[in-house]
Design a protein around this motif. Structure first.
Motif, PDB file in Angstrom:
ATOM      1  N   ALA A 154      -6.130  -3.299  -0.820  1.00 29.59           N
ATOM      2  CA  ALA A 154      -6.544  -3.147   0.580  1.00 29.59           C
ATOM      3  C   ALA A 154      -7.844  -3.899   0.822  1.00 29.59           C
ATOM      4  O   ALA A 154      -8.033  -4.519   1.874  1.00 29.59           O
ATOM      5  N   ALA A 164      -6.436   0.490  -3.735  1.00 32.73           N
ATOM      6  CA  ALA A 164      -7.695   0.325  -2.991  1.00 32.73           C
ATOM      7  C   ALA A 164      -8.168  -1.123  -3.072  1.00 32.73           C
ATOM      8  O   ALA A 164      -8.599  -1.702  -2.064  1.00 32.73           O
ATOM      9  N   SER A 177     -13.693   7.089   1.472  1.00 31.58           N
ATOM     10  CA  SER A 177     -12.931   7.463   0.279  1.00 31.58           C
ATOM     11  C   SER A 177     -13.655   8.541  -0.505  1.00 31.58           C
ATOM     12  O   SER A 177     -13.028   9.478  -1.017  1.00 31.58           O
ATOM     13  N   MET A 199       0.828  -1.212   0.000  1.00 33.51           N
ATOM     14  CA  MET A 199       0.000   0.000   0.000  1.00 33.51           C
ATOM     15  C   MET A 199       0.864   1.266   0.000  1.00 33.51           C
ATOM     16  O   MET A 199       0.545   2.257  -0.661  1.00 33.51           O
ATOM     17  N   VAL A 209      -5.564   3.915   2.532  1.00 34.86           N
ATOM     18  CA  VAL A 209      -6.295   3.937   1.256  1.00 34.86           C
ATOM     19  C   VAL A 209      -6.967   5.298   1.057  1.00 34.86           C
ATOM     20  O   VAL A 209      -6.900   5.898  -0.024  1.00 34.86           O
TER      21      VAL A 209
END
Lengths: 234, 836
Positions: free
Chosen positions: B456, B453, B813, B276, B707
């Protein structure tokens, strides 16, 4: 109040920019009236205030002092949303670097403003196609901007500007990035729209060819109007 | 010069650089803290378990560790002790004599390990005497009495000063028994010590076992536990080949397994974070190159060498990585050090923590320089690696094309050059269309962000699947092998399993509960603590008397037989035992086992049984400590008549356990009974599940934060590179809220893409491992503290538990994109149009 035939009016409009806290004057107490059906060239050296004046009368920028009317509406004190509405309903812009929305096709770019105006899908599609055909862009409707030449892009930009039937179209140096042939064709086209449909144009330019085709020439220097000449009808 | 340029370029877009540094720092700080936490709990476990009793190492007669018996006592204890003490690596050493006994008081009893110790020597090796909470420790060799753990004292209702009866096998194989006064009670918070260990002076123990000079172990405390391997080698030479030197990882396999498991989990999370962080660095560096195509073109045109440009881009990444390292280490090490002082109180999961021997309620994270160095180097190297592609791209630009602002992405892909195509009509709303096309416009950036993303989400789905499977396994096995879902019993039965808490009219209770909605099956049981002895060895066990016809409705033990057969009606002389127990006491199919347990009215019940079957559940806490006989046999042995200890129930749906318990309460209350649910019966399991879920939530929250930062960075970059476009759209009259919507649609589209990929891949991985299983037997072998835990975990998808956090990630997000979106909507159109 503006005279009945004036569609845009600036009254003692002054614009001072702040660059790193240093005031940079761009326009000084400039007053001007644009009449319906005008075909005006704003000319002058770089830094004379041409683009600033266009931005002010197009509601893109606010004067530091003075007032601006678009039609009967004074736009100087309008908020962002209301100014956006004025631009949407009454003003058409054509930029020096075309500035089409890159992810939209030519047709979609022309449709864009009509869509914002709430024109129904069928009508805006027909109108956009008609304009593109009229401006010689038949067959290029589905092309994205990066698939068009500079002249073609600028014609799409003009089609976009006039599609929404604005009170006034404001091209900023419209021929600056075009070769002479494309520039000339573009001016012929704008002149034709002006004469046949009565569309009002105010463009800034350095280009003698553009000045030659204008019916009114406003000369600016150091942020002031130096001369405002109306040519005899040709 | 390069560094000066690189620094100015980094500072040129402060917001983007700031977010990039922040996402590196968050990942790094989280990793530092997580590893500090893991190290802290591992250190605590090893410290406490070795310090309280086991010691750092022990010396036995060869073979004793695998097969502990008095037959393998060390002959010359004094000589071995002297040899061990002479080793310079040894700080202290002491002799011990160990055996298994049944400890009883009145009608309560429990199988325990009893140790004879030399009080003076012992206090130099172990700290048990410092953990006395009632009574006092031994003062000298002439002392008498016994020290017992607090849990044992509670189970047998003992206090200091009370007498404890010990029954076991003497050195010569005869029955040994003694009444010993409890001198002190210790509390170490280690279940195996507090519940199953008693310590008495060596002389008393030798007298009890009739073994005047026997020693079974020399316990050793080393000067440096970290030098265990060298010390073990040196001691082995000193004591000779007929003895074995066993280090703490072998003495305390559960501790070794736990620490190893924690480290493996830490490395898995570490790897996920590295990916990440890599995505978080790759995107902004790539964007920084793309948006400066023209500038690089000019630099190339002016004669700048390709290698200089390459190094410039790498230097920018190095600066971003370096700043991330500084901030991340400052926050991570600061937080770890701060919590290392004040501790992290996990008292809410106390029973769950007890499954890890030596762990206390408060964990103190540890700062370790080598860990920080490793993480920092890895993150820095990743940042540099991520810069290689963009750097290469910048260095290999064509100057003329670059100056004209056309990188590869700007090359026109001309479509429909042939026949004019009819105007295509898009059915999408224009802002959705623009958002979708914008994502496709910069495919690399979109792909990197969506990948980060999605990765994750995959990690999140797998982590949840793993822990849900883990929880389901231990709950399913524990209830399936042992308790069922509900147990009807007298209040207090589970504390000491006292025979007098057995109740009559089991048939009436069965009839009443079987008619209840939601109850699938019910069966009566007798339960007792007992001592199971083969010809040579004795082990403390749980004795269950079951109805062979009804029991299969409650448990699935009958499916796990590897030898012989399950119990059958009328087989009153038969017993079934777990494979591990069979190995421990050396009992084989058909052989005899003697079981002793306290019966009603304080009588010691004894009976001999023939091993009819051996089961293997793969869970050592069951296989090593449970024996089953028929209900009548247990009732007869304990003198219970037709009374039973409990009626156990299996429900149609386990999740309805509380509702069924509420329905049952009035029915059973009229008989003086209570209905206990499986989380009450298996508090350790319930707490363990709660603990792993809490840890999982923390880890996933940090994933999500990284993220969200990556998404925000991407949206910022997308907005920044389209400043002029937004200016034009605003000039054309696009209202500010439409600009916000458009940007948010892009994030929604990006997250939808990431979600589709992430959940699909995550679900596929969980499904694959859910069917083939994840073999963790290397880590769980000999791990008996968590009932129901087996070597193979089957991850399972529980969409219900995924929906909440997944939706939260999506919303978070999208929410973080509102900030760049609102900045786009507030742009000054004239300035934006001039933006290059």
């Amino acid at each position: 109040m503006p005279t009945p035939s004036a569609i845009v009016r600036a009254d003692k409009a002054t614009k001072v920019y702040q660059r790193d806290s240093i005031p940079v004057p761009a326009l000084h107490e400039t007053s001007v009236e644009i009449l319906e059906g005008d075909f005006v060239a704003l000319v002058g050296p770089s830094g004379s205030g041409k683009t600033t004046l266009l931005n002010l009368i197009g509601g893109l920028d606010r004067p530091t002092s003075g007032r601006i009317w678009v039609g009967a509406q004074e736009i100087t004190s309008l908020g962002r949303k209301a100014l956006a509405e004025v631009r949407l309903r009454h003003i058409g812009f054509v930029f020096q670097e075309y500035n089409l929305v890159p992810v939209l096709s030519a047709l979609e770019n022309v449709e864009y403003v009509m869509l914002l105006q709430g024109v129904d899908e069928e009508r805006r599609r027909q109108e956009a196609l008609r304009l593109l055909h009229e401006l010689g862009l038949e067959g290029l409707e589905n092309r994205r901007p990066n698939e068009l030449s500079g002249g073609q892009q600028q014609r799409v930009a003009v089609a976009r500007a006039i599609a929404a039937r604005p009170m006034i179209v404001l091209p900023d140096e419209p021929t600056a990035n075009l070769d002479s042939q494309s520039g000339s064709a573009l001016m012929d086209m704008m002149r034709r729209l002006n004469e046949e449909q009565g569309t009002t144009f105010v463009f800034s330019t350095h280009d003698p060819m553009v000045v030659e085709r204008a019916r009114r020439v406003i000369r600016l220097r150091d942020g002031r109007i130096e001369a405002d000449e109306r040519k005899a009808a040709s | 010069m390069i560094w000066k340029l690189a620094l100015r370029n980094v500072l040129r877009n402060r917001r983007r650089s700031g977010i990039t540094v922040l996402s590196i720092a968050v990942g790094l700080a989280a990793l530092t803290f997580l590893w500090g936490f893991i190290d802290g709990q591992n250190r605590q476990m090893v410290n406490n378990t070795t310090r309280y009793f086991a010691g750092d190492a022990q010396v036995h007669l060869k073979g004793y560790h695998d097969d502990p018996s008095l037959d393998r006592a060390i002959g010359a204890g004094d000589r071995v002790l002297a040899a061990v003490r002479a080793d310079p690596a040894v700080a202290a050493a002491t002799v011990r004599l160990e055996t298994t006994v049944l400890a009883s008081r009145a009608d309560r009893s429990r199988g325990i390990a009893a140790f004879g110790v030399d009080p003076a020597g012992e206090s130099a090796v172990s700290d048990l005497s410092k953990a006395i909470v009632d009574g006092r420790a031994f003062d000298g060799p002439g002392d008498s009495g016994i020290l017992i753990g607090a849990d044992l004292a509670e189970a047998l209702a003992l206090r200091a000063g009370d007498d404890l009866v010990l029954v076991g096998q003497a050195y010569d194989g005869s029955v040994a028994s003694a009444r010993v006064p409890v001198r002190g009670v210790f509390r170490t918070k280690i279940d195996d010590l507090d519940g199953y260990v008693a310590v008495m002076p060596m002389a008393v123990m030798r007298d009890f076992l009739a073994a005047p000079s026997a020693v079974t172990a020399v316990a050793v405390r080393l000067r440096d536990r970290g030098a265990l391997a060298a010390a073990t080698e040196s001691l082995s030479i000193r004591v000779g080949s007929d003895h074995e030197v066993v280090g703490w990882p072998v003495l305390l396999p559960m501790v070794a397994v736990s620490t190893r498991f924690h480290e493996v989990m830490g490395i898995v999370v570490l790897a996920i974070f590295f990916v990440m962080v890599a995505a978080g660095v790759a995107n902004p560096v790539l964007m920084a190159v793309l948006e400066r195509t023209r500038e690089f073109g000019i630099m190339l045109a002016l004669g700048t060498g390709q290698s200089l440009l390459f190094r410039l881009v790498v230097a920018e990444a190095a600066l971003l990585g370096g700043a991330g390292l500084l901030l991340g280490n400052a926050v991570g090490l600061g937080a770890t050090a701060a919590f290392g002082r004040i501790g992290i109180d996990l008292g809410a999961f106390a029973a769950g923590l007890r499954t890890m021997p030596g762990l206390e309620d408060v964990i103190y994270p540890v700062v370790r320089a080598e860990r920080s160095l490793f993480i920092s180097v890895m993150v820095f190297v990743i940042a540099l690696l991520m810069a290689l592609y963009p750097a290469l791209r910048a260095a290999t630009l064509e100057p003329v094309a670059a100056i004209r602002g056309i990188g590869e992405r700007g090359k026109a892909r001309v479509r429909g050059r042939g026949e004019p195509a009819p105007a295509r009509r898009s059915r999408w709303p224009v802002f959705v269309l623009i958002a979708a096309r914008n994502l496709l416009r910069n495919r690399k950036r979109s792909a990197i962000t969506a990948f980060a993303a999605a990765f994750a989400i995959v990690a999140y789905v797998f982590l949840y699947g793993f822990f849900d499977g883990f929880a389901e396994q231990i709950v399913g096995n524990s209830t399936g092998y042992l308790t069922g879902h509900l147990q009807i019993e007298r209040q207090g039965l589970r504390r000491d399993l006292a025979p007098e808490l057995a109740f009559e009219d089991a048939g009436g209770v069965l009839k009443a509960v079987q008619a209840m909605p939601g109850v699938a099956a019910a069966a009566p049981r007798v339960q007792a603590q007992a001592l199971a002895s083969s010809a040579t060895k004795s082990v403390g066990v749980m004795l269950y008397g079951v109805d062979p016809d009804l029991e299969p409705g409650i448990t699935i033990l009958h499916r796990t037989f590897v030898e012989g057969t399950p119990l059958a009606r009328g087989a009153e002389r038969d017993i079934v035992i777990g494979r591990r127990l069979a190995e421990k006491i050396g009992a084989r199919l058909g052989e005899k086992i003697v079981v002793m347990a306290p019966g009603l009215a304080g009588e010691l019940g004894t009976a001999a049984f023939r091993v009819r079957g051996i089961f293997a559940t793969e869970s050592s806490s069951f296989d090593g400590a449970m024996v089953f006989v028929t209900l009548p046999a247990a009732q007869r042995m304990l003198g219970l008549g037709d009374r039973v200890s409990s009626v156990n129930l299996r429900l149609v749906d386990r999740s309805q356990v509380d509702a069924v318990a509420r329905q049952l309460a009035p029915v059973v209350a009229s008989r003086g009974l209570v209905a206990s649910t499986w989380p009450e019966l298996l508090t350790r399991v319930a707490d363990m599940v709660g603990l792993v879920r809490a840890i999982r939530t923390v880890v996933v929250a940090v994933f999500f934060l990284v993220v969200a930062l990556a998404v925000m960075n991407t949206v910022f970059m997308a907005v920044a590179e389209r400043t002029r476009e937004f200016g034009v759209m605003m000039a054309l009259g696009t209202p500010p809220d439409a600009i916000v919507r458009m940007v948010v649609y892009e994030t929604v589209a990006l997250m939808l893409l990431a979600s589709v990929v992430g959940y699909t891949v995550g679900a596929a991985i969980v499904s694959v491992f859910g069917s083939v299983g994840l073999d963790l037997s290397r880590f769980y072998k000999d791990y008996s503290a968590i009932p129901g835990l087996t070597g193979i975990v089957y991850p399972r998808l529980e969409w219900a538990s995924l929906i909440g956090p997944g939706f939260g990630l999506f919303l978070a997000s999208v929410a973080v994109s509102l900030y760049p979106a609102s900045r786009a909507a507030r742009l000054d159109p004239t300035a934006a149009i001039r933006h290059t």
